[in-house]
Motif scaffolding. Structure first.
Motif, short mmCIF file in Angstrom:
data_model
loop_
_atom_site.label_atom_id
_atom_site.label_comp_id
_atom_site.label_asym_id
_atom_site.label_seq_id
_atom_site.Cartn_x
_atom_site.Cartn_y
_atom_site.Cartn_z
N GLY A 247 -7.62 59.49 21.15
CA GLY A 247 -6.30 59.14 20.68
C GLY A 247 -5.84 60.37 19.96
O GLY A 247 -4.63 60.86 20.39
N GLU A 248 -6.10 60.58 18.73
CA GLU A 248 -5.93 61.75 18.03
C GLU A 248 -5.83 63.00 18.80
O GLU A 248 -5.07 63.75 18.92
CB GLU A 248 -7.03 62.08 16.83
CG GLU A 248 -6.77 60.84 15.70
CD GLU A 248 -5.54 61.07 14.88
OE1 GLU A 248 -4.81 62.05 15.17
OE2 GLU A 248 -5.13 60.17 14.14
N LEU A 249 -6.87 63.29 19.63
CA LEU A 249 -7.09 64.70 20.45
C LEU A 249 -6.05 64.42 21.57
O LEU A 249 -5.26 65.52 21.73
CB LEU A 249 -8.46 64.61 21.02
CG LEU A 249 -9.65 64.89 20.32
CD1 LEU A 249 -10.79 64.69 20.85
CD2 LEU A 249 -9.66 66.30 19.64
N LEU A 250 -5.55 63.39 22.01
CA LEU A 250 -4.47 63.45 23.24
C LEU A 250 -3.29 63.45 22.54
O LEU A 250 -2.39 64.39 22.90
CB LEU A 250 -4.77 62.01 23.83
CG LEU A 250 -3.51 61.49 24.66
CD1 LEU A 250 -3.77 62.58 26.08
CD2 LEU A 250 -3.66 60.08 25.30
N LEU A 251 -3.13 62.92 21.42
CA LEU A 251 -1.70 63.09 20.83
C LEU A 251 -1.22 64.55 20.39
O LEU A 251 -0.40 65.13 20.59
CB LEU A 251 -1.60 62.41 19.55
CG LEU A 251 -0.51 62.40 18.70
CD1 LEU A 251 1.11 62.25 19.47
CD2 LEU A 251 -0.50 61.13 17.45
#
Length: 543
Positions: A247-251
């Motif tokens: 999620g952090e990488l995608l955001l």
């Protein structure tokens, strides 16, 4: 808990070619930019059957003919003026539909089969996942390790178990290919390359149940800003550490491509409140199940099944709905006329309204959506992961555990690999129990093989049932989900026989030779000047 993702190395020249088109070159989640939509679509289509990474695929098959220098001069962000305009319309007026009008292509690489189900749960997006049915998993990642999710907290026993499962998979694949080649020798009228691909495909189908849920895959996503916002909320509220990390990488990548569309996610009064709500809702449901005494059940291996638990609507209602758009009467009056028809007239009307369906893509109108079905299914996890990806339905599933047993393929004994399955199941179950007791229950399913069974629900209308059943019953499909599709059809036939008869492109045949051979031979015959690359579904001209 964090997984140290493998990093692919690129030469200076390769980096020069890649940088204008990708948001980063060293992380497992990245976006595509400065590419024509047709190129992005073709790139993702090939991605699902390519054994390597998307950026490597781009270098090998797609970079030729692109103007790299021109792409490098294009702006890398949305621009301040566009940002202010979007914020005034979207954040100022609260018009969420605006968030549906822009999107992005994102690749998520080295994600587990557990996480792919989280990524692909949203309906309003398009997904392509690297296929365990076309790509062998006996080859290591760029860093030399086997392809499975890991983190330090799982400990050395987990690593030893996963390594052994992949060793068993590799040995089973070698034995299976040898057996398939002997069992179905090439005939003189069969294309040699097509035969070799079909042998490999049959062997991969036979052994894929040995792979653990921790097996890593690549997922390509195309979605609107609104769909990405929902995906991020699901990831951040999910208890899996892998979901939080991705999620952090995608955001971060979406903030490079479409930052205004995901601006609410980091805001405590918007995304923060929403994520807290999703977490609380899950926890409250868990506590309610425990209070009612239905949270856990006894271990019961009753085998796979497909049960129609609820059918909504009548065939008369479906006929009225199919006629509704060409009438000027209320639906109740249309139904009154239909009630006066005899059975032969009613059957003839069904034939007339369904029409002559020349192939499975010719489907009747939305009137069929007046009928719907709720199926409870127990199948191996491999079949579940293929059926779960259908969008126009409701799919709900319970946590994967060893309680429902596991599937040994019927041909495993003949292929001489049943002993490998038994060893893998014992190792997998033991590691599941250790992780559940000593580490964290939510991480335990990573240790289970795809052959273990899971219970889930598919709730869908008759039009989507027609699509799913005709598609998934094809002889080229995996036997596990073919069986589910055909059982669903039998259940529908009991309650709505005319609907079942309208599904004219269901394949009930049992192919005595290789399931995909005819499809592969058609490709070889139809594209004699092209080269159908290993695992490809479309021809690619030889470079």
């Amino acid at each position: 808990m964090r997984f140290d993702y493998p990093t692919e190395s690129f030469s200076a020249e390769e980096r020069r070619l890649l940088e204008p088109f990708f948001t980063n070159l060293d992380r497992p989640v990245f976006g595509l930019r400065n590419l024509p939509e047709t190129v992005k679509g073709a790139l993702f289509a090939r991605y699902s059957r390519y054994p390597g990474t998307l950026r490597r695929l781009f270098l090998e098959e797609f970079v030729d003919g692109l103007d790299v220098a021109a792409a490098a001069r294009l702006p890398l962000d949305e621009g301040e003026r566009a940002r202010r305009l979007y914020e005034r319309v979207f954040l100022g007026y609260g018009d969420d539909s605006v968030a549906q009008l822009g999107g992005a292509h994102i690749a998520c690489e080295w994600v587990s089969n557990a996480l792919t189900k989280v990524l692909e749960r949203g309906r309003l997006a398009a997904y392509l996942e690297q296929s365990t049915r076309y790509i062998p998993y006996d080859q290591p990642m760029p860093d030399g390790r086997f392809r499975y999710w890991r983190c330090p907290q799982l400990g050395e026993p987990y690593v030893r178990t996963m390594d052994r499962l992949f060793e068993l998979y590799g040995e089973a694949l070698r034995r299976a290919e040898h057996w398939v080649a002997e069992r179905f020798p090439r005939r003189s009228d069969e294309d040699e390359r097509a035969w070799h691909r079909a042998v490999r495909a049959k062997a991969l189908d036979l052994v894929r149940g040995l792979l653990p849920v921790a097996s890593l895959s690549h997922v390509g996503i195309f979605a609107s800003g609104q769909a990405y916002e929902q995906l991020l909320l699901r990831l951040f509220s999910n208890p899996l550490p892998e979901a939080q990390q991705i999620g952090e990488l995608l955001l971060a990548e979406l903030e490079c491509l479409i930052p205004s569309f995901v601006a609410r996610v980091r805001r405590a009064d918007r995304g923060g409140v929403w994520i807290d709500y999703l977490r609380r809702r899950r926890e409250q449901a868990r506590k309610a199940a425990e209070r009612l005494g239905i949270a856990a059940g006894q271990e019961l291996d009753e085998g796979p099944y497909v049960r129609l638990t609820n059918a909504r609507g009548s065939e008369e209602e479906a006929l009225a709905a199919l006629l509704f758009e060409v009438c000027e009467l209320p639906e109740q009056e249309i139904r009154a006329v239909l009630r006066g028809l005899g059975e032969s007239d009613r059957a003839a009307l069904w034939e007339e309204l369904v029409g002559e369906r020349l192939n499975r893509r010719h489907r009747p109108g939305r009137g069929l959506e007046a009928l719907s079905y709720r199926f409870e299914i127990v199948s191996d996890y491999g079949a579940f992961r293929d059926l779960q990806r259908h969008r126009l339905l409701t799919c709900q599933w319970q946590a994967l555990s060893p309680a429902l047993g596991a599937e040994v393929p019927p041909e495993a004994a003949a292929a001489g690999i049943d002993d490998l399955f038994e060893e893998a199941f014992a190792l997998s179950r033991a590691e599941y129990e250790r992780v559940a007791a000593e580490v964290a229950p939510e991480l335990a399913p990573y240790a289970l093989c795809l052959a273990f069974r899971i219970r889930y629900v598919l709730d869908l209308n008759a039009r989507e049932a027609m699509h799913l059943i005709e598609l998934r019953s094809g002889r080229e499909g995996h036997p596990s989900y073919r069986a589910v599709a055909l059982a669903m059809l039998d259940e529908i036939a009991r309650v709505h026989p005319h609907v079942a008869r309208a599904m004219k492109h269901v394949d009930r045949s049992s192919e005595p030779r290789l399931e995909r051979l005819l499809a592969e031979m058609r490709s070889a015959r139809n594209f004699p000047r092209g080269e159908l690359l290993e695992g490809a579904s479309t021809p690619v001209e030889r470079r």
